[in-house]
Design a protein around this motif. Structure first.
Motif, PDB file in Angstrom:
ATOM      1  N   CYS A 233       1.947  14.531   0.217  1.00  0.00           N
ATOM      2  CA  CYS A 233       1.842  13.321  -0.585  1.00  0.00           C
ATOM      3  C   CYS A 233       2.056  13.687  -2.045  1.00  0.00           C
ATOM      4  N   THR A 234       3.295  13.574  -2.489  1.00  0.00           N
ATOM      5  CA  THR A 234       3.626  13.919  -3.883  1.00  0.00           C
ATOM      6  C   THR A 234       2.884  12.979  -4.823  1.00  0.00           C
ATOM      7  N   THR A 235       2.580  13.455  -6.010  1.00  0.00           N
ATOM      8  CA  THR A 235       1.877  12.588  -6.961  1.00  0.00           C
ATOM      9  C   THR A 235       2.840  11.540  -7.521  1.00  0.00           C
ATOM     10  N   PRO A 236       2.298  10.383  -7.948  1.00  0.00           N
ATOM     11  CA  PRO A 236       3.147   9.355  -8.560  1.00  0.00           C
ATOM     12  C   PRO A 236       3.941   9.908  -9.749  1.00  0.00           C
ATOM     13  N   CYS A 237       3.349  10.819 -10.519  1.00  0.00           N
ATOM     14  CA  CYS A 237       4.061  11.384 -11.683  1.00  0.00           C
ATOM     15  C   CYS A 237       5.282  12.176 -11.235  1.00  0.00           C
TER      16      CYS A 237
ATOM     17  N   GLY B 224       0.799  -1.227   0.000  1.00  0.00           N
ATOM     18  CA  GLY B 224       0.000   0.000   0.000  1.00  0.00           C
ATOM     19  C   GLY B 224       0.831   1.276   0.000  1.00  0.00           C
ATOM     20  N   SER B 225       2.154   1.142  -0.066  1.00  0.00           N
ATOM     21  CA  SER B 225       2.989   2.352  -0.022  1.00  0.00           C
ATOM     22  C   SER B 225       3.075   3.043  -1.391  1.00  0.00           C
ATOM     23  N   GLY B 226       2.591   2.380  -2.420  1.00  0.00           N
ATOM     24  CA  GLY B 226       2.581   3.004  -3.753  1.00  0.00           C
ATOM     25  C   GLY B 226       3.653   2.470  -4.689  1.00  0.00           C
ATOM     26  N   LYS B 227       4.212   1.318  -4.395  1.00  0.00           N
ATOM     27  CA  LYS B 227       5.285   0.752  -5.235  1.00  0.00           C
ATOM     28  C   LYS B 227       4.816   0.529  -6.676  1.00  0.00           C
ATOM     29  N   SER B 228       3.700  -0.194  -6.802  1.00  0.00           N
ATOM     30  CA  SER B 228       3.226  -0.530  -8.155  1.00  0.00           C
ATOM     31  C   SER B 228       2.833   0.732  -8.916  1.00  0.00           C
ATOM     32  N   THR B 229       2.229   1.658  -8.208  1.00  0.00           N
ATOM     33  CA  THR B 229       1.785   2.892  -8.863  1.00  0.00           C
ATOM     34  C   THR B 229       2.977   3.668  -9.405  1.00  0.00           C
TER      35      THR B 229
ATOM     36  N   GLY C 228      -4.395   2.779   6.075  1.00  0.00           N
ATOM     37  CA  GLY C 228      -5.570   3.604   5.784  1.00  0.00           C
ATOM     38  C   GLY C 228      -6.029   3.407   4.342  1.00  0.00           C
ATOM     39  N   ARG C 229      -5.078   3.227   3.449  1.00  0.00           N
ATOM     40  CA  ARG C 229      -5.432   3.023   2.026  1.00  0.00           C
ATOM     41  C   ARG C 229      -6.033   1.626   1.834  1.00  0.00           C
ATOM     42  N   ASP C 230      -5.354   0.651   2.322  1.00  0.00           N
ATOM     43  CA  ASP C 230      -5.735  -0.773   2.265  1.00  0.00           C
ATOM     44  C   ASP C 230      -6.573  -1.137   1.025  1.00  0.00           C
ATOM     45  N   PRO C 231      -6.037  -0.908  -0.180  1.00  0.00           N
ATOM     46  CA  PRO C 231      -6.860  -1.080  -1.392  1.00  0.00           C
ATOM     47  C   PRO C 231      -7.355  -2.506  -1.606  1.00  0.00           C
ATOM     48  N   LYS C 232      -6.631  -3.483  -1.040  1.00  0.00           N
ATOM     49  CA  LYS C 232      -7.058  -4.878  -1.256  1.00  0.00           C
ATOM     50  C   LYS C 232      -7.727  -5.458  -0.015  1.00  0.00           C
ATOM     51  N   GLY C 233      -7.855  -4.659   1.019  1.00  0.00           N
ATOM     52  CA  GLY C 233      -8.489  -5.141   2.255  1.00  0.00           C
ATOM     53  C   GLY C 233      -7.621  -6.140   3.023  1.00  0.00           C
TER      54      GLY C 233
END
Ligand SMILES: Nc1ncnc2c1ncn2[C@@H]1O[C@H](COP(=O)(O)OS(=O)(=O)O)[C@@H](OP(=O)(O)O)[C@H]1O
Ligand SMILES: Nc1ncnc2c1ncn2[C@@H]1O[C@H](COP(=O)(O)OP(=O)(O)O)[C@@H](O)[C@H]1O
Length: 335
Positions: free
Chosen positions: A313-317, A168-173, A271-276
């Motif tokens: 929270c910087t954007t992924p871009c 959930g830290s944003g690695k894949s994104t 808090g993000r927990d996109p996959k639960g």
């Protein structure tokens, strides 16, 4: 200054390059600082024979005593079929006035250099049958098309960008944003995402420490192949243990393993927990979940930290652009 004469005969007094036609065909001048007592480092060679034109990336003479002292010098040429030539040199008795004479020269492969220590960079003879792990009686097969040529074709340098961090830290994104940003610049990338690789190659592995280590080792090895292919490989996986990441780093030449830490507090990831999954882990339905009941060891010394906080929270871009700048600065976006 050392001057390489035909077949690598080297004298320590300055002399113009000598034409030559025999073994090795060296008529090259090596600007090597002659140091006593024992080591030369970094030199450049300009050979008159096209076979030996190229860079002299490494010259490390580890003398043994007493004399005759012997060292090795390694020449890299721009010709793929020439590969890398190691010359054994014997060193005379004197100090500054010493002369160095080639005692033998063996062809090695640049691929082997690129592939690191296990494949011959530290002097193992690639012509020999060897044993690596459980593989016995194996012999390195050299291909005439090398990494440098592939990189020239692609106009970039192969490397691995290793993104580590909590679920959930944003690695894949950020991996995908980076792939997109580089693609837009005409650079060839490939993303190795932990989740995805576990759908195939690593589907036999669990989340126990030993299996995580194997997961990381395999992805490191695959990354090494991509890097050798000249591709900018983006590996995105939790890789929670330092020693596993360090083992991966050790597979690569200096600089080619670029570790990025997604520095995001557990609270934000959860808090993000996109996959639960955090929810399932907290309720005990998933055992050994990273950050909950399995450790995450943040890097102590990585190349890039991408930090996110509640307030910033910087954007992924933007993160991707930060990485692109790093690659540009380090020369990976050119052959
Ligand atoms: N026990 C446990 N711990 C951590 N993560 C778990 C676990 N079980 C399943 N998942 C899901 O698997 C994804 C992580 O796979 P990785 O291959 O990156 O993990 S590791 O590097 O081997 O630790 C991870 O994906 P990301 O959320 O993208 O990181 C999770 O979705
Ligand atoms: N920079 C960011 N800012 C805000 N949300 C983000 C950012 N990067 C990722 N996210 C969101 O966080 C969640 C987890 O991202 P993901 O890339 O799947 O993480 P990981 O691969 O580390 O598990 C997703 O819902 C994603 O949209």
């Amino acid at each position: 200054m050392l001057v390489a004469t035909s077949c690598g005969g080297i004298s320590t007094t300055p002399a113009p390059p000598q034409p030559s036609s025999d073994t090795g065909g060296l008529s090259s001048r090596a600007s090597v600082p002659f140091r006593t007592p024992s080591t030369y480092s970094m030199a450049s060679l300009q050979g008159s024979n096209p076979l030996f034109q190229g860079s002299f990336l490494e010259a490390d003479l580890g003398y043994s005593t007493p004399s005759p002292r012997i060292g090795f010098v390694r020449l890299f040429t721009s010709r793929s079929d020439a590969g890398c030539v190691s010359m054994g040199l014997s060193v005379g008795n004197g100090e500054r006035s010493s002369s160095l004479a080639a005692i033998h020269a063996v062809n090695e492969t640049r691929t082997a250099y690129i592939n690191g220590k296990a494949d011959g960079v530290h002097g193992e003879n690639l012509d020999q049958i060897s044993t690596v792990g459980n593989s016995t009686n194996i012999k390195w097969h050299q291909c005439s098309v090398g990494k440098l040529e592939r990189q020239e074709l692609l106009q970039q340098k192969g490397c691995v960008i290793w993104i580590t961090g909590l679920s959930g830290s944003g690695k894949s994104t950020v991996a995908c944003a980076l792939s997109r940003a580089l693609h837009a610049r005409g650079k060839l990338t490939y993303v190795l995402d932990g989740d995805n690789v576990r759908h195939g190659l690593n589907s036999d592995l669990s989340f126990k420490a030993k299996d995580r280590a194997e997961n990381i080792r395999r992805i490191g090895e695959v990354g090494k192949l991509f890097s050798d292919a000249g591709v900018i490989c983006i590996a995105s996986l939790i890789s929670p243990y330092r020693k596993d990441r360090a083992a991966c780093r050790a597979l690569f030449p200096e600089g080619d393993f670029i570790e990025i830490f997604m520095d995001v507090p557990l609270q934000i990831c959860e808090g993000r927990d996109p996959k639960g999954l955090y929810k399932l882990a907290r309720s005990g339905k998933i055992k050994g979940f990273t950050g909950v009941d399995d450790p995450y060891e943040p890097p102590l010394n990585c190349e890039i930290v991408l930090k996110q906080t509640e307030d910033d929270c910087t954007t992924p871009c933007n993160m991707a652009e930060q990485v692109v700048s790093y690659l540009e600065e380090k020369g990976y976006l050119h052959a």
